[in-house]
Scaffold this motif. Structure first.
Motif, PDB file in Angstrom:
ATOM      1  N   MET A 281       0.832  -1.203   0.000  1.00 27.86           N
ATOM      2  CA  MET A 281       0.000   0.000   0.000  1.00 27.86           C
ATOM      3  C   MET A 281       0.868   1.255   0.000  1.00 27.86           C
ATOM      4  O   MET A 281       0.549   2.233  -0.678  1.00 27.86           O
ATOM      5  CB  MET A 281      -0.948  -0.007   1.197  1.00 27.86           C
ATOM      6  CG  MET A 281      -2.039  -1.059   1.075  1.00 27.86           C
ATOM      7  SD  MET A 281      -3.118  -1.136   2.504  1.00 27.86           S
ATOM      8  CE  MET A 281      -3.973   0.418   2.373  1.00 27.86           C
ATOM      9  N   ALA A 282       1.982   1.227   0.730  1.00 28.79           N
ATOM     10  CA  ALA A 282       2.873   2.387   0.781  1.00 28.79           C
ATOM     11  C   ALA A 282       3.454   2.684  -0.596  1.00 28.79           C
ATOM     12  O   ALA A 282       3.473   3.841  -1.042  1.00 28.79           O
ATOM     13  CB  ALA A 282       3.984   2.140   1.793  1.00 28.79           C
ATOM     14  N   PHE A 283       3.929   1.641  -1.305  1.00 27.10           N
ATOM     15  CA  PHE A 283       4.469   1.848  -2.647  1.00 27.10           C
ATOM     16  C   PHE A 283       3.379   2.322  -3.609  1.00 27.10           C
ATOM     17  O   PHE A 283       3.633   3.144  -4.477  1.00 27.10           O
ATOM     18  CB  PHE A 283       5.136   0.569  -3.158  1.00 27.10           C
ATOM     19  CG  PHE A 283       6.526   0.353  -2.613  1.00 27.10           C
ATOM     20  CD1 PHE A 283       7.618   0.923  -3.236  1.00 27.10           C
ATOM     21  CD2 PHE A 283       6.720  -0.413  -1.479  1.00 27.10           C
ATOM     22  CE1 PHE A 283       8.898   0.732  -2.739  1.00 27.10           C
ATOM     23  CE2 PHE A 283       7.995  -0.607  -0.968  1.00 27.10           C
ATOM     24  CZ  PHE A 283       9.092  -0.034  -1.596  1.00 27.10           C
ATOM     25  N   ALA A 284       2.144   1.820  -3.429  1.00 29.65           N
ATOM     26  CA  ALA A 284       1.036   2.244  -4.284  1.00 29.65           C
ATOM     27  C   ALA A 284       0.700   3.714  -4.056  1.00 29.65           C
ATOM     28  O   ALA A 284       0.418   4.452  -5.004  1.00 29.65           O
ATOM     29  CB  ALA A 284      -0.190   1.375  -4.019  1.00 29.65           C
ATOM     30  N   VAL A 285       0.730   4.162  -2.815  1.00 29.59           N
ATOM     31  CA  VAL A 285       0.447   5.570  -2.504  1.00 29.59           C
ATOM     32  C   VAL A 285       1.467   6.475  -3.194  1.00 29.59           C
ATOM     33  O   VAL A 285       1.118   7.538  -3.719  1.00 29.59           O
ATOM     34  CB  VAL A 285       0.450   5.812  -0.973  1.00 29.59           C
ATOM     35  CG1 VAL A 285       0.510   7.289  -0.642  1.00 29.59           C
ATOM     36  CG2 VAL A 285      -0.775   5.183  -0.345  1.00 29.59           C
ATOM     37  N   LEU A 286       2.718   6.037  -3.209  1.00 29.58           N
ATOM     38  CA  LEU A 286       3.767   6.833  -3.843  1.00 29.58           C
ATOM     39  C   LEU A 286       3.805   6.653  -5.358  1.00 29.58           C
ATOM     40  O   LEU A 286       4.460   7.418  -6.060  1.00 29.58           O
ATOM     41  CB  LEU A 286       5.120   6.477  -3.241  1.00 29.58           C
ATOM     42  CG  LEU A 286       5.268   6.825  -1.760  1.00 29.58           C
ATOM     43  CD1 LEU A 286       6.544   6.215  -1.199  1.00 29.58           C
ATOM     44  CD2 LEU A 286       5.225   8.312  -1.540  1.00 29.58           C
ATOM     45  N   GLY A 287       3.114   5.640  -5.864  1.00 31.28           N
ATOM     46  CA  GLY A 287       3.035   5.420  -7.305  1.00 31.28           C
ATOM     47  C   GLY A 287       4.290   4.835  -7.920  1.00 31.28           C
ATOM     48  O   GLY A 287       4.619   5.131  -9.067  1.00 31.28           O
ATOM     49  N   VAL A 288       5.012   4.030  -7.149  1.00 29.01           N
ATOM     50  CA  VAL A 288       6.231   3.388  -7.660  1.00 29.01           C
ATOM     51  C   VAL A 288       6.132   1.884  -7.451  1.00 29.01           C
ATOM     52  O   VAL A 288       5.433   1.419  -6.555  1.00 29.01           O
ATOM     53  CB  VAL A 288       7.504   3.937  -6.965  1.00 29.01           C
ATOM     54  CG1 VAL A 288       7.722   5.389  -7.291  1.00 29.01           C
ATOM     55  CG2 VAL A 288       7.447   3.725  -5.466  1.00 29.01           C
TER      56      VAL A 288
ATOM     57  N   TYR B 259       5.882   7.017   2.727  1.00 28.71           N
ATOM     58  CA  TYR B 259       7.313   7.160   2.436  1.00 28.71           C
ATOM     59  C   TYR B 259       8.153   6.525   3.543  1.00 28.71           C
ATOM     60  O   TYR B 259       9.121   5.804   3.273  1.00 28.71           O
ATOM     61  CB  TYR B 259       7.685   8.634   2.264  1.00 28.71           C
ATOM     62  CG  TYR B 259       9.153   8.848   2.001  1.00 28.71           C
ATOM     63  CD1 TYR B 259       9.767   8.340   0.863  1.00 28.71           C
ATOM     64  CD2 TYR B 259       9.937   9.565   2.899  1.00 28.71           C
ATOM     65  CE1 TYR B 259      11.116   8.536   0.617  1.00 28.71           C
ATOM     66  CE2 TYR B 259      11.288   9.768   2.664  1.00 28.71           C
ATOM     67  CZ  TYR B 259      11.868   9.251   1.530  1.00 28.71           C
ATOM     68  OH  TYR B 259      13.199   9.446   1.292  1.00 28.71           O
ATOM     69  N   THR B 260       7.762   6.749   4.781  1.00 31.15           N
ATOM     70  CA  THR B 260       8.484   6.152   5.910  1.00 31.15           C
ATOM     71  C   THR B 260       8.459   4.632   5.829  1.00 31.15           C
ATOM     72  O   THR B 260       9.482   3.968   6.023  1.00 31.15           O
ATOM     73  CB  THR B 260       7.867   6.614   7.246  1.00 31.15           C
ATOM     74  OG1 THR B 260       7.903   8.046   7.296  1.00 31.15           O
ATOM     75  CG2 THR B 260       8.616   6.046   8.424  1.00 31.15           C
TER      76      THR B 260
ATOM     77  N   SER C  95      16.018   3.442  -3.642  1.00 24.10           N
ATOM     78  CA  SER C  95      15.768   4.491  -2.647  1.00 24.10           C
ATOM     79  C   SER C  95      15.772   5.871  -3.300  1.00 24.10           C
ATOM     80  O   SER C  95      15.030   6.763  -2.887  1.00 24.10           O
ATOM     81  CB  SER C  95      16.780   4.418  -1.511  1.00 24.10           C
ATOM     82  OG  SER C  95      18.092   4.541  -2.006  1.00 24.10           O
ATOM     83  N   ASN C  96      16.569   6.059  -4.349  1.00 19.78           N
ATOM     84  CA  ASN C  96      16.596   7.336  -5.059  1.00 19.78           C
ATOM     85  C   ASN C  96      15.274   7.580  -5.800  1.00 19.78           C
ATOM     86  O   ASN C  96      14.721   8.676  -5.763  1.00 19.78           O
ATOM     87  CB  ASN C  96      17.787   7.375  -6.020  1.00 19.78           C
ATOM     88  CG  ASN C  96      18.081   8.782  -6.491  1.00 19.78           C
ATOM     89  OD1 ASN C  96      17.766   9.746  -5.806  1.00 19.78           O
ATOM     90  ND2 ASN C  96      18.693   8.896  -7.658  1.00 19.78           N
ATOM     91  N   GLU C  97      14.773   6.540  -6.484  1.00 17.51           N
ATOM     92  CA  GLU C  97      13.485   6.657  -7.180  1.00 17.51           C
ATOM     93  C   GLU C  97      12.357   6.912  -6.182  1.00 17.51           C
ATOM     94  O   GLU C  97      11.442   7.684  -6.452  1.00 17.51           O
ATOM     95  CB  GLU C  97      13.182   5.379  -7.962  1.00 17.51           C
ATOM     96  CG  GLU C  97      14.098   5.144  -9.143  1.00 17.51           C
ATOM     97  CD  GLU C  97      13.914   3.758  -9.741  1.00 17.51           C
ATOM     98  OE1 GLU C  97      14.026   3.658 -10.977  1.00 17.51           O
ATOM     99  OE2 GLU C  97      13.666   2.795  -8.984  1.00 17.51           O
ATOM    100  N   LEU C  98      12.458   6.273  -5.049  1.00 18.70           N
ATOM    101  CA  LEU C  98      11.463   6.438  -3.995  1.00 18.70           C
ATOM    102  C   LEU C  98      11.448   7.878  -3.491  1.00 18.70           C
ATOM    103  O   LEU C  98      10.383   8.482  -3.326  1.00 18.70           O
ATOM    104  CB  LEU C  98      11.780   5.468  -2.855  1.00 18.70           C
ATOM    105  CG  LEU C  98      10.722   5.237  -1.820  1.00 18.70           C
ATOM    106  CD1 LEU C  98       9.479   4.642  -2.454  1.00 18.70           C
ATOM    107  CD2 LEU C  98      11.252   4.306  -0.746  1.00 18.70           C
ATOM    108  N   LYS C  99      12.627   8.437  -3.281  1.00 24.12           N
ATOM    109  CA  LYS C  99      12.736   9.811  -2.798  1.00 24.12           C
ATOM    110  C   LYS C  99      12.167  10.798  -3.822  1.00 24.12           C
ATOM    111  O   LYS C  99      11.444  11.730  -3.471  1.00 24.12           O
ATOM    112  CB  LYS C  99      14.189  10.164  -2.512  1.00 24.12           C
ATOM    113  CG  LYS C  99      14.372  11.556  -1.914  1.00 24.12           C
ATOM    114  CD  LYS C  99      15.828  11.922  -1.760  1.00 24.12           C
ATOM    115  CE  LYS C  99      16.363  11.351  -0.493  1.00 24.12           C
ATOM    116  NZ  LYS C  99      17.752  11.785  -0.207  1.00 24.12           N
ATOM    117  N   GLN C 100      12.455  10.560  -5.110  1.00 20.23           N
ATOM    118  CA  GLN C 100      11.929  11.435  -6.155  1.00 20.23           C
ATOM    119  C   GLN C 100      10.401  11.361  -6.223  1.00 20.23           C
ATOM    120  O   GLN C 100       9.726  12.389  -6.350  1.00 20.23           O
ATOM    121  CB  GLN C 100      12.530  11.064  -7.509  1.00 20.23           C
ATOM    122  CG  GLN C 100      13.982  11.432  -7.638  1.00 20.23           C
ATOM    123  CD  GLN C 100      14.588  10.927  -8.945  1.00 20.23           C
ATOM    124  OE1 GLN C 100      13.976  10.160  -9.676  1.00 20.23           O
ATOM    125  NE2 GLN C 100      15.808  11.369  -9.234  1.00 20.23           N
ATOM    126  N   ALA C 101       9.870  10.145  -6.121  1.00 20.82           N
ATOM    127  CA  ALA C 101       8.411   9.978  -6.150  1.00 20.82           C
ATOM    128  C   ALA C 101       7.768  10.645  -4.939  1.00 20.82           C
ATOM    129  O   ALA C 101       6.720  11.290  -5.049  1.00 20.82           O
ATOM    130  CB  ALA C 101       8.052   8.494  -6.177  1.00 20.82           C
TER     131      ALA C 101
END
Length: 177
Positions: free
Chosen positions: A124-131, A169-170, A137-143
């Motif tokens: 669910m966390a990755f879905a909220v961020l859309g990745v 994100y956390t 971790s870099n792609e995650l931070k950008q998203a």
């Protein structure tokens, strides 16, 4: 000063005569309330704007997705009336878990993995961020930075969505590759 004291006394007497009923956290939800809560959570998880109890084509529907012109209803009669209009209608049974709505929507939704029939917090966390879950971790931070700018309360977003993105994100940051 006397007027202020009189007003305060009125509120105190009113609270004693008509106390506010405490909310029972053990309250059992009906099936309809539970399904609505699950669908609401699913739509928030995939970041899809929605309106509840919205009037569409002469019918009140449980959820309406204005960006995609999709009506979600529990009422079969409303479904068949809306189906003849340009609005895409989705009929949901009261027993259907909210996350299964993804298979009935006319658009792609982020994939959410399930454990024991409920969505996994990490998915669910990755879905909220859309990745995808394979994001670095870099792609995650950008998203995260992109999403947080979209939902920040100072820029027209709401605090609830802003908080959900921060929490996502956390959670995702702990699991990033």
């Amino acid at each position: 000063m006397v007027f202020s004291v009189a007003i305060a006394a009125t509120f105190i007497v009113g609270e004693r005569l008509y106390p506010t009923a405490p909310i029972d956290p053990r309250r059992v939800w009906s099936g309809d309330e539970r399904r609505r809560a699950e669908i609401r959570e699913f739509l928030r998880t995939i970041n899809e704007p929605f309106a509840e109890n919205h009037f569409v084509e002469g019918q009140t529907v449980a959820f309406y997705l204005p960006m995609r012109d999709v009506a979600i209803t529990f009422d079969a009669r409303a479904y068949y009336r809306i189906e003849r209009s340009p609005t895409y209608a989705v009929l949901v049974e009261h027993e259907m878990p909210g996350f299964q709505l993804a298979g009935r929507l006319p658009f792609e939704t982020p994939e959410i993995e399930l454990t024991d029939g409920t969505p996994d917090a990490t998915s669910m966390a990755f879905a909220v961020l859309g990745v995808p879950k394979t994001a670095s971790s870099n792609e995650l931070k950008q998203a995260y930075r992109k999403r947080i700018k979209e939902v920040h309360p100072d820029h027209g977003g709401d605090y609830e969505t802003f908080t959900r993105v921060r929490e996502a994100y956390t959670t995702a940051k702990k699991r990033a590759n």
